[in-house]
Design a protein around this motif. Structure first.
Motif, PDB file in Angstrom:
ATOM      1  N   ALA A  65      19.946  52.260  41.207  1.00 49.44           N
ATOM      2  CA  ALA A  65      19.857  51.905  42.631  1.00 49.44           C
ATOM      3  C   ALA A  65      20.416  53.015  43.518  1.00 49.44           C
ATOM      4  O   ALA A  65      19.970  53.211  44.643  1.00 49.44           O
ATOM      5  CB  ALA A  65      20.600  50.604  42.895  1.00 49.44           C
ATOM      6  N   HIS A  66      21.398  53.760  43.002  1.00 49.29           N
ATOM      7  CA  HIS A  66      22.026  54.831  43.775  1.00 49.29           C
ATOM      8  C   HIS A  66      22.215  56.044  42.865  1.00 49.29           C
ATOM      9  O   HIS A  66      22.569  55.916  41.699  1.00 49.29           O
ATOM     10  CB  HIS A  66      23.380  54.386  44.332  1.00 49.29           C
ATOM     11  CG  HIS A  66      23.319  53.124  45.130  1.00 49.29           C
ATOM     12  ND1 HIS A  66      22.783  53.062  46.391  1.00 49.29           N
ATOM     13  CD2 HIS A  66      23.709  51.859  44.815  1.00 49.29           C
ATOM     14  CE1 HIS A  66      22.855  51.821  46.838  1.00 49.29           C
ATOM     15  NE2 HIS A  66      23.415  51.069  45.903  1.00 49.29           N
ATOM     16  N   ASP A  67      21.968  57.213  43.401  1.00 50.74           N
ATOM     17  CA  ASP A  67      22.239  58.491  42.722  1.00 50.74           C
ATOM     18  C   ASP A  67      21.626  58.572  41.327  1.00 50.74           C
ATOM     19  O   ASP A  67      22.336  58.669  40.315  1.00 50.74           O
ATOM     20  CB  ASP A  67      23.752  58.724  42.615  1.00 50.74           C
ATOM     21  CG  ASP A  67      24.410  58.766  43.981  1.00 50.74           C
ATOM     22  OD1 ASP A  67      23.802  59.313  44.907  1.00 50.74           O
ATOM     23  OD2 ASP A  67      25.541  58.256  44.108  1.00 50.74           O
ATOM     24  N   PRO A  68      20.293  58.518  41.215  1.00 47.93           N
ATOM     25  CA  PRO A  68      19.684  58.687  39.886  1.00 47.93           C
ATOM     26  C   PRO A  68      19.950  60.082  39.342  1.00 47.93           C
ATOM     27  O   PRO A  68      20.058  61.043  40.113  1.00 47.93           O
ATOM     28  CB  PRO A  68      18.186  58.464  40.153  1.00 47.93           C
ATOM     29  CG  PRO A  68      18.008  58.778  41.604  1.00 47.93           C
ATOM     30  CD  PRO A  68      19.290  58.367  42.283  1.00 47.93           C
ATOM     31  N   PRO A  69      20.058  60.227  38.025  1.00 52.38           N
ATOM     32  CA  PRO A  69      20.305  61.564  37.456  1.00 52.38           C
ATOM     33  C   PRO A  69      19.068  62.441  37.586  1.00 52.38           C
ATOM     34  O   PRO A  69      17.953  61.962  37.830  1.00 52.38           O
ATOM     35  CB  PRO A  69      20.615  61.253  35.987  1.00 52.38           C
ATOM     36  CG  PRO A  69      19.933  59.963  35.720  1.00 52.38           C
ATOM     37  CD  PRO A  69      19.999  59.180  37.002  1.00 52.38           C
TER      38      PRO A  69
END
Length: 971
Positions: A65-69
């Protein structure tokens, strides 16, 4: 709500993709395993958009949901690849197609339960519009019957959770529509129980409550209908600060005035005579402080199960037959070793669980680890905890436990599976008292003294079934190529399932072996017992073939694992035994799992698999241990293993208390599992301690036997975090007896003092104040001699409690002040906070409110600074009591309501009972008699649940005082 599996006109079949509950997939070969986490999320997203493209960017958002690699797209591709393999291996008639910007799950339109749900829902609405209400109800029940729980339960995605919540709401709307139509059909008498359960699970849904009121009124229960309204009104006011809507208010008025419009327009029609399964009802936590717990303890059913269909059907009928007559069905599945009685019983239990026993399933292996029979009292203790009884509320006496157990099972449909029973006396206390439940018992003996039982003797498999079992394990292609050899093999072992599984395991471990070569090994009758698992020599010979095929490192690991005592092995344990610092310790176990020397048994809180080591393999590996590994290396492995348990238990304590507070620490060597693994395991630190209880107790005993006295006493005293919170005084005493012997034999003074002091606390916990004093004094003397400040503070704190029991508050206050100074010098802030709260209680009773407030403010600030929630609740309750002493009742009420929310959130029933009682007193002083009675009623129910009969009596006495008449019951 239930639905017939063969609803006419619906075409309902079991869909291969099921998301209306936990995510499940099945194919021609049975259940398909989908790895938890990212693979579950990706498949869930694809199933919800069946035959429609799902963009890769959306899948990335769904997983992260936040900060995908940076590797997010690659990881999605890997997930899809593994899902394709899993679907293909499981024989699922579906494919995942790649598109330029995403993926499409391609399958038949009826391949998902959610699709079938929407289709049935549309069909029901169309039938209702045409006036075909009976058919519409059948369609609605078929639709809602597809649900097995909350949509996508357990799938960790906030994005999918939003979609799932919408589907859950659609289910409830369908339930409400179905109830309305059935009321219109005049089926009110049949709906009362179902509607009561629905309202309990969803107390704020006005439409369901209205349906219940109508059903009760039409059943001649006008007073109960109005009571249902008043309960709802009180709940809406308390939870929302609102009155019910106009529709519900008008309905209550109509019931009160016997309005003729409430008479049903249609006569009741008979329900379908088809057997209908009752799926799991998803219960939201209601305002009732005593929610019903539904245990699901059955071990997994095996995918390659093969048995005589006749006996399977007969056992199923025996377990369920006669339920309508109220008779208890006790079914015995009997047979010798290796005949498959336990496997058969578990398969039957899974087949019947959802349809016939929706209120839960209880399971206990009565022979226990190491072959030692499990006592009836211990088994009842496990069952009572599974049924939601707090540890401190479980009686000590066997007959009292049995009475409580029978009371909890009365009128509930629960299946009890008792595996490998040893004697009739072991089983009798575990039988329910009413016929609503069912009992399955497996045993090697006859158990002829058990009354009223149905008995089934399990026989070896016939030839074709035996060949089928071989094929399912080693692969149909191998059996098809040598069918005559397969038949000859099954004949040599007489169709015994255990022998067949051993043959199949050896063939699977040696894919280059032919079935004919295996037949030659068994052909010689003198060698046959050596080749099979029949007696010790044959076990050793068959396991040697698998063992010799392992790499040297894997052989060493298997031998070292035999040092671990317990039925389950966590993934990090192999790394500790080898002192391997890999970030993925569970990978070390994979070669042993591939050889079937370890079995996957469960998943832990962190999503890691757990393994089981059979007693046969453990014995073999333990015999090989001195050959493979020198004594010094074995000792180091034991030290690291116990050190690993110590490190995790210590970390759990710190997570709960906000640091290493209220405990004496030692110098035992820790072995720290990878930090990421630790964080996953300890998301719920107290839950982790509970789930690992058996392994932790075994570690205490192993440390004592291995001369690790320092780790032994540290681990035993750290486990008090669990014993005190969940009510395990008997385990507290058992571990400390072991630890005390270990430290005394080693001359370990610090350890002796720590254990003696903790035993003193145990006596206080049990209310044995006179017995506590000598232990605490002896511990204090040692702590003072060696200069251990934390230990001195803990002993002084508890000695103060003894003095308070004797009525000497002056002496208690002096001891508390000494304890507070030592806690401060030891930098134990939580210890200080606890003592400050106890000092405040003394000064409050002396009306020294300035000092009381000073103590409480400081204690509360400490607890908040380290995040110790339980300490905050205790301190705020003291503050509320002080405000009551000062006659500041409205301020006291605000504080106590805050505390009530905290204790309910943490599941602290003891604290909840006390705070509700306090709130009743506050409202009595404020002349709000109706509110006071409500709080007193809830308090009495909670205290009765934890068997605090004295507390419940005190509550009723307060009710008598404000109402002027005795109360015979509460709530």
């Amino acid at each position: 709500m239930g639905a017939s599996a063969d609803y006419e006109g619906s075409g309902v079949t079991v869909a291969p993709f099921r998301v209306l509950g936990p995510l499940e997939v099945s194919g021609e070969l049975g259940a398909v395993y989908v790895a938890p986490g990212r693979q579950e999320i990706v498949l869930g997203a694809l199933v919800l958009e069946l035959n429609r493209m799902v963009e890769t960017t959306y899948l990335v958002d769904v997983i992260w949901a936040h900060d995908p690699p940076k590797t997010a797209r690659t990881q999605v591709q890997i997930c899809v690849s593994r899902l394709r393999k899993a679907l293909a291996d499981g024989g699922v008639d579906a494919t995942i197609e790649t598109r330029a910007h995403g993926y499409v799950l391609r399958a038949a339109e009826d391949a998902t339960d959610v699709g079938n749900f929407h289709r049935l829902l549309a069909e029901a609405h169309a039938l209702a519009r045409e006036g075909l209400k009976v058919a519409a109800v059948d369609a609605l029940r078929a639709a809602t019957g597809l649900w097995r729980g909350r949509c996508l339960a357990g799938v960790p995605s906030d994005v999918l959770a939003g979609t799932a919540a919408q589907l859950d709401e659609s289910r409830l709307e369908a339930v409400e529509t179905c109830m309305r139509l059935e009321l219109e059909l005049g089926r009110h008498e049949h709906l009362v129980g179902e509607l009561q359960q629905l309202v309990a699970g969803h107390p704020l849904r006005e439409r369901l409550r209205g349906h219940l009121m109508v059903a009760l009124y039409r059943s001649g229960r006008q007073a109960e209908a109005l009571d249902a309204y008043h309960q709802g009104r009180a709940l809406f006011t308390e939870e929302l600060g609102l009155d019910p809507g106009r529709e519900l208010r008008d309905l209550a008025q109509a019931i009160l005035t016997d309005n003729a419009d409430l008479v049903p327009a249609e006569r009741a029609e008979p329900r379908s005579l088809r057997a209908t399964a009752v799926p799991e009802v998803v219960q939201e936590r209601a305002a009732d402080p005593s929610p019903v717990v539904t245990p699901r303890q059955l071990p997994a059913d095996i995918g390659d199960f093969v048995a005589d269909d006749v006996i399977v059907a007969a056992v199923c009928d025996a377990v369920t037959g006669g339920q309508e007559k109220g008779q208890l069905n006790v079914v015995l599945v009997l047979g010798g070793p290796g005949v498959g009685k336990s496997t058969l019983a578990r398969h039957v239990a899974h087949r019947l669980a959802a349809g016939y026993f929706p209120d839960g399933q209880l399971y206990c292996d009565l022979r226990g680890p190491g072959g030692q029979p499990v006592g009836s009292a211990e088994a009842l203790g496990r069952f009572l905890r599974a049924l939601g009884v707090p540890g401190q509320a479980i009686p000590d006496a066997l007959d009292e436990r049995a009475k409580m157990y029978r009371s909890l099972l009365a009128d509930r449909r629960i299946l009890v599976l008792l595996d490998d029973a040893v004697s009739e006396s072991q089983v009798m206390p575990l039988l329910p008292g009413t016929g609503s439940s069912g009992v399955l018992v497996t045993s090697r003996g006859q158990l002829t003294a058990l009354p009223g039982t149905r008995r089934f003797d399990v026989q070896p498999l016939g030839q074709e079934q035996a060949v089928q079992l071989l094929g399912r394990i080693i692969g149909e292609h191998r059996v098809a190529g040598e069918r005559e050899a397969a038949r000859a093999l099954t004949g040599l072992v007489g169709g015994l399932p255990l022998a067949l599984r051993i043959i199949a395991a050896r063939l699977a471990a040696r894919p280059h072996w032919s079935l004919t070569s295996m037949w030659h090994r068994l052909e010689n009758e003198h060698r046959r017992l050596d080749e099979l698992a029949y007696g010790e020599l044959s076990i050793r010979a068959s396991l040697s073939l698998s063992y010799d095929g392992l790499a040297a490192a894997d052989r060493r690991l298997l031998c070292l694992i035999s040092l671990a005592e317990g039925t389950e092995i966590p993934g990090w344990l192999g790394a500790a035994l080898l002192d391997n610092r890999t970030p993925n310790p569970a990978d070390l176990l994979e070669p042993l799992i591939d050889r079937r020397l370890l079995d996957i048994t469960a998943m832990d809180q962190g999503g890691e698999f757990r393994c089981g080591l059979s007693q046969i393999v453990r014995t073999f590996a333990h015999e090989r241990l001195p050959v493979e590994i020198p004594e010094a290396e074995r000792a180091g492995a034991v030290r690291r293993m116990v050190g690993g348990w110590m490190a995790l238990a210590e970390r759990a304590h710190k997570e709960i208390y906000g640091g290493a507070y209220t405990i004496v620490t030692g110098r035992g060597e820790r072995w720290h599992p990878p930090e990421e693994h630790v964080r996953r395991c300890l998301r719920d630190p107290l839950g982790w301690l509970e789930s690992e209880q058996t392994n932790l107790l075994n570690a205490v005993e192993l440390a004592a036997r291995s001369g690790l006295d320092e780790l032994c006493w540290e681990l035993a005293t750290t486990l008090v975090t669990l014993f005190e919170a969940r009510g395990y005084p008997e385990l507290w005493a058992r571990t400390h007896r072991i630890a005390l012997t270990a430290v005394q034999e080693a001359g370990n003074e610090r350890g002796q003092a720590a254990v003696l002091g903790s035993l003193g606390t145990l006596h206080l916990h049990r209310g044995e104040h006179e017995a506590a004093g000598p232990y605490l004094s002896a511990a204090l003397e040692i702590f003072e001699r060696i200069g251990e400040l934390s230990g001195q503070a803990l002993c002084l704190r508890d000695l103060a409690r003894v003095e308070r029991h004797h009525g000497d508050d002056d002496r208690a206050l002096t001891l508390y002040e000494s304890a507070e100074r030592n806690f401060a010098r030891a930098r134990d802030v939580i210890g200080r906070a606890y003592v400050l709260g106890e000092m405040a209680h003394i000064t409050m009773r002396r009306a020294d409110f300035a000092r009381t407030r000073s103590y409480l403010d400081e204690a509360l600030g400490i607890c908040r600074s380290v995040g110790f929630d339980r300490g905050q609740a205790l301190t705020l309750r003291r503050l509320g009591q002080m405000l009551m002493h000062q006659h500041r009742y409205e301020a006291a009420e605000r504080t106590l309501l805050e505390v009530l929310a905290m204790v309910r959130a943490s599941g602290d029933l003891v604290g909840e009972g006390y705070v509700l009682h306090d709130l009743g007193r506050v409202n009595a002083h404020l002349r709000r008699l109706e509110h006071a009675v409500q709080y007193y009623s809830q308090s009495a129910r909670v205290r009765e649940r934890i068997l605090d009969h004295g507390g419940a009596a005190a509550v009723r006495a307060d009710m008598v005082a404000i109402l002027g008449r005795p109360m015979t019951s509460v709530g």
